[in-house]
Design a protein around this motif. Structure first.
Motif, mmCIF file in Angstrom:
data_model
loop_
_atom_site.group_PDB
_atom_site.id
_atom_site.type_symbol
_atom_site.label_atom_id
_atom_site.label_comp_id
_atom_site.label_asym_id
_atom_site.label_seq_id
_atom_site.Cartn_x
_atom_site.Cartn_y
_atom_site.Cartn_z
ATOM 1 N N THR A 226 -2.634 -8.310 6.935
ATOM 2 C CA THR A 226 -2.006 -7.380 5.993
ATOM 3 C C THR A 226 -2.695 -7.348 4.632
ATOM 4 O OG1 THR A 226 -0.446 -9.080 5.216
ATOM 5 C CG2 THR A 226 0.257 -7.696 7.072
ATOM 6 N N THR A 227 -3.274 -8.494 4.235
ATOM 7 C CA THR A 227 -3.768 -8.617 2.865
ATOM 8 C C THR A 227 -5.259 -8.924 2.822
ATOM 9 O OG1 THR A 227 -1.596 -9.444 2.181
ATOM 10 C CG2 THR A 227 -3.438 -9.806 0.670
ATOM 11 N N VAL A 228 -6.019 -8.003 2.239
ATOM 12 C CA VAL A 228 -7.466 -8.167 2.067
ATOM 13 C C VAL A 228 -7.786 -7.913 0.599
ATOM 14 C CG1 VAL A 228 -9.747 -7.273 2.666
ATOM 15 C CG2 VAL A 228 -7.976 -7.440 4.424
ATOM 16 N N GLU A 252 -2.361 -1.496 -0.582
ATOM 17 C CA GLU A 252 -3.203 -2.170 -1.581
ATOM 18 C C GLU A 252 -4.512 -2.639 -0.952
ATOM 19 O OE1 GLU A 252 -3.058 -5.919 -4.761
ATOM 20 O OE2 GLU A 252 -1.333 -5.508 -3.454
ATOM 21 N N SER A 253 -4.415 -3.149 0.279
ATOM 22 C CA SER A 253 -5.616 -3.606 0.972
ATOM 23 C C SER A 253 -6.544 -2.445 1.295
ATOM 24 C CB SER A 253 -5.234 -4.349 2.263
ATOM 25 O OG SER A 253 -4.566 -5.557 1.961
ATOM 26 N N LEU A 254 -5.970 -1.313 1.697
ATOM 27 C CA LEU A 254 -6.783 -0.127 1.965
ATOM 28 C C LEU A 254 -7.496 0.342 0.694
ATOM 29 C CD1 LEU A 254 -4.361 1.883 4.303
ATOM 30 C CD2 LEU A 254 -6.424 0.630 4.975
ATOM 31 N N ASN A 255 -6.809 0.253 -0.419
ATOM 32 C CA ASN A 255 -7.423 0.622 -1.697
ATOM 33 C C ASN A 255 -8.555 -0.352 -2.046
ATOM 34 O OD1 ASN A 255 -7.283 2.638 -3.752
ATOM 35 N ND2 ASN A 255 -6.457 1.105 -5.182
ATOM 36 N N ASN A 256 -8.333 -1.637 -1.752
ATOM 37 C CA ASN A 256 -9.368 -2.656 -2.000
ATOM 38 C C ASN A 256 -10.599 -2.408 -1.124
ATOM 39 O OD1 ASN A 256 -7.865 -4.002 -3.933
ATOM 40 N ND2 ASN A 256 -7.007 -5.462 -2.475
ATOM 41 N N ILE A 257 -10.373 -1.969 0.090
ATOM 42 C CA ILE A 257 -11.490 -1.665 0.998
ATOM 43 C C ILE A 257 -12.334 -0.524 0.441
ATOM 44 C CG2 ILE A 257 -12.074 -0.738 3.275
ATOM 45 C CD1 ILE A 257 -9.683 -2.380 4.363
ATOM 46 N N MET A 258 -11.683 0.495 -0.097
ATOM 47 C CA MET A 258 -12.449 1.578 -0.732
ATOM 48 C C MET A 258 -13.197 1.062 -1.958
ATOM 49 S SD MET A 258 -10.278 5.117 -0.369
ATOM 50 C CE MET A 258 -8.774 4.516 -1.196
ATOM 51 N N GLY A 259 -12.596 0.129 -2.693
ATOM 52 C CA GLY A 259 -13.278 -0.489 -3.828
ATOM 53 C C GLY A 259 -14.534 -1.231 -3.390
ATOM 54 N N THR A 281 -5.031 7.622 10.679
ATOM 55 C CA THR A 281 -3.798 7.454 9.893
ATOM 56 C C THR A 281 -4.076 6.670 8.622
ATOM 57 O OG1 THR A 281 -2.424 7.516 11.889
ATOM 58 C CG2 THR A 281 -1.450 6.524 9.924
ATOM 59 N N GLN A 282 -4.843 5.602 8.742
ATOM 60 C CA GLN A 282 -5.191 4.801 7.564
ATOM 61 C C GLN A 282 -6.074 5.604 6.614
ATOM 62 O OE1 GLN A 282 -6.803 1.516 9.908
ATOM 63 N NE2 GLN A 282 -5.222 0.135 9.137
ATOM 64 N N ALA A 283 -6.967 6.400 7.177
ATOM 65 C CA ALA A 283 -7.846 7.225 6.340
ATOM 66 C C ALA A 283 -7.043 8.243 5.537
ATOM 67 C CB ALA A 283 -8.875 7.936 7.217
ATOM 68 N N CYS A 286 -5.521 6.536 2.637
ATOM 69 C CA CYS A 286 -6.534 6.286 1.610
ATOM 70 C C CYS A 286 -6.686 7.480 0.657
ATOM 71 C CB CYS A 286 -7.875 5.965 2.262
ATOM 72 S SG CYS A 286 -7.973 4.322 3.005
ATOM 73 N N LYS A 287 -6.476 8.679 1.171
ATOM 74 C CA LYS A 287 -6.609 9.892 0.352
ATOM 75 C C LYS A 287 -5.594 9.938 -0.777
ATOM 76 C CE LYS A 287 -8.447 12.738 4.134
ATOM 77 N NZ LYS A 287 -8.214 13.925 5.001
ATOM 78 N N THR A 288 -4.528 9.147 -0.651
ATOM 79 C CA THR A 288 -3.467 9.149 -1.668
ATOM 80 C C THR A 288 -3.618 8.004 -2.674
ATOM 81 O OG1 THR A 288 -1.960 7.711 -0.403
ATOM 82 C CG2 THR A 288 -1.913 10.072 0.095
ATOM 83 N N LEU A 289 -4.627 7.156 -2.506
ATOM 84 C CA LEU A 289 -4.750 5.940 -3.302
ATOM 85 C C LEU A 289 -5.722 6.120 -4.468
ATOM 86 C CD1 LEU A 289 -4.793 3.373 -0.342
ATOM 87 C CD2 LEU A 289 -2.829 4.159 -1.697
#
Length: 304
Positions: A226-228, A252-259, A281-283, A286-289
């Motif tokens: 759950t947490t990256v 938050e983790s998905l946002n960190n992955i884009m970072g 779905t995850q992608a 990400c469009k909203t982050l």
């Protein structure tokens, strides 16, 4: 136990067992049977002049493993590694045979000190191993496949990993691990498949990944992750399948992955979330982050 035969006839192995009720281990010495009991046995009555049994002052409960009975004495000793002891282990580089030392062991309650510079395959496929007290690894440079297939491992031992350069497949299929300690990974360049199929792993600490070139397939199959954190992947050249089947990642983790993607300036492979293993779905999430626009500006796309 010495048994002296009554009629002084020569004693042979082929006839010796007839003198006892049960099969036992027997050594012939002139006119005597030297009996080494391997089972409870009783000498037949009337066949011998004397039966002499030598006493042993060491045959006491404290010297026998707890629950084991030897000649009527039941042991009470707890057999464990000496507290704070260090065991030197010689490991052949690149050989899986070293792991045979630990195949059936559940816990190692002492500190291991591998010789040489590699721990590759050291515990590979030790499916019963749950924990190790500690390891002296200050000279180790390779930990590839170190805990590969340790499906019962619940605790990573304290280790000095400051010189380690390769951790690929290090925890592959360690499906009982829920967390890992903050390892010193400042010298590591290869984390390929490092946590692949660690299905109970849910949190990853902020490892130093500044020198990692290959983190591909790093978290594939971590279905409860759950947490990256936002790793520094400035040296990475590809992210292929890094998060495949990681379906529980938080926003938050998905946002960190884009970072991570934004700062991954050395990437030469495909620059899409799809290639990294994220779902459509995850992608869309990400469009909203908050990192999404900078992610696009860095030349990345969702791939969907």
């Amino acid at each position: 136990m010495d048994i002296i035969k009554k009629d002084k006839e020569p004693i042979t192995l082929s006839t010796a067992n007839k003198y006892c009720e049960e099969d036992i281990n027997i050594i012939i010495d002139s006119e005597k049977l030297i009996v080494v009991p391997s089972v409870n046995c009783q000498v037949k009555e009337g066949l011998f002049d004397t039966v002499n049994i030598a006493g042993d002052s060491e045959l006491i409960a404290e010297n026998i493993k707890s629950g084991v009975e030897i000649f009527g004495v039941i042991g009470t000793a707890e057999v464990r590694g000496e507290e704070n002891a260090v065991i030197d282990i010689s490991i052949s580089a690149g050989s899986s045979s070293s792991s045979n030392l630990f195949k059936i062991i559940k816990e190692i309650n002492t500190t291991l000190k591998p010789t040489g510079t590699t721990c590759s395959y050291m515990f590979a496929n030790c499916s019963s191993l749950q924990k190790i007290q500690g390891m002296e690894t200050s000279n180790i440079t390779t930990m590839s496949q170190m805990f590969y297939g340790c499906t019962s491992l619940v605790e990573v031992p304290t280790m000095n990993t400051s010189k380690v350069k390769s951790m690929n497949f290090m925890f592959y299929n360690c499906k009982s691990l829920e967390t890992i300690p903050l390892l010193d990974t400042s010298s590591v360049t290869n984390m390929n498949n490092m946590f692949n199929s660690c299905t109970n792993l849910n949190v990853i600490p902020l490892l130093d990944t500044s020198k990692v070139i290959n983190p591909s397939v790093m978290f594939m199959g971590c279905t409860n992750l759950t947490t990256v954190p936002q790793f520094n992947m400035s040296s990475a050249t590809l992210f292929s399948s890094m998060f495949t089947n990681c379906t529980k990642l938080s926003n938050e983790s998905l946002n960190n992955i884009m970072g991570m993607c934004i700062n991954a300036t050395s990437i030469t492979g495909t620059k899409t979330l799809s290639d990294m293993g994220l779902t459509s779905t995850q992608a869309n999430i990400c469009k909203t982050l908050s990192n999404y626009q900078a992610f696009l500006d860095a030349g990345w796309t969702t791939g969907y």
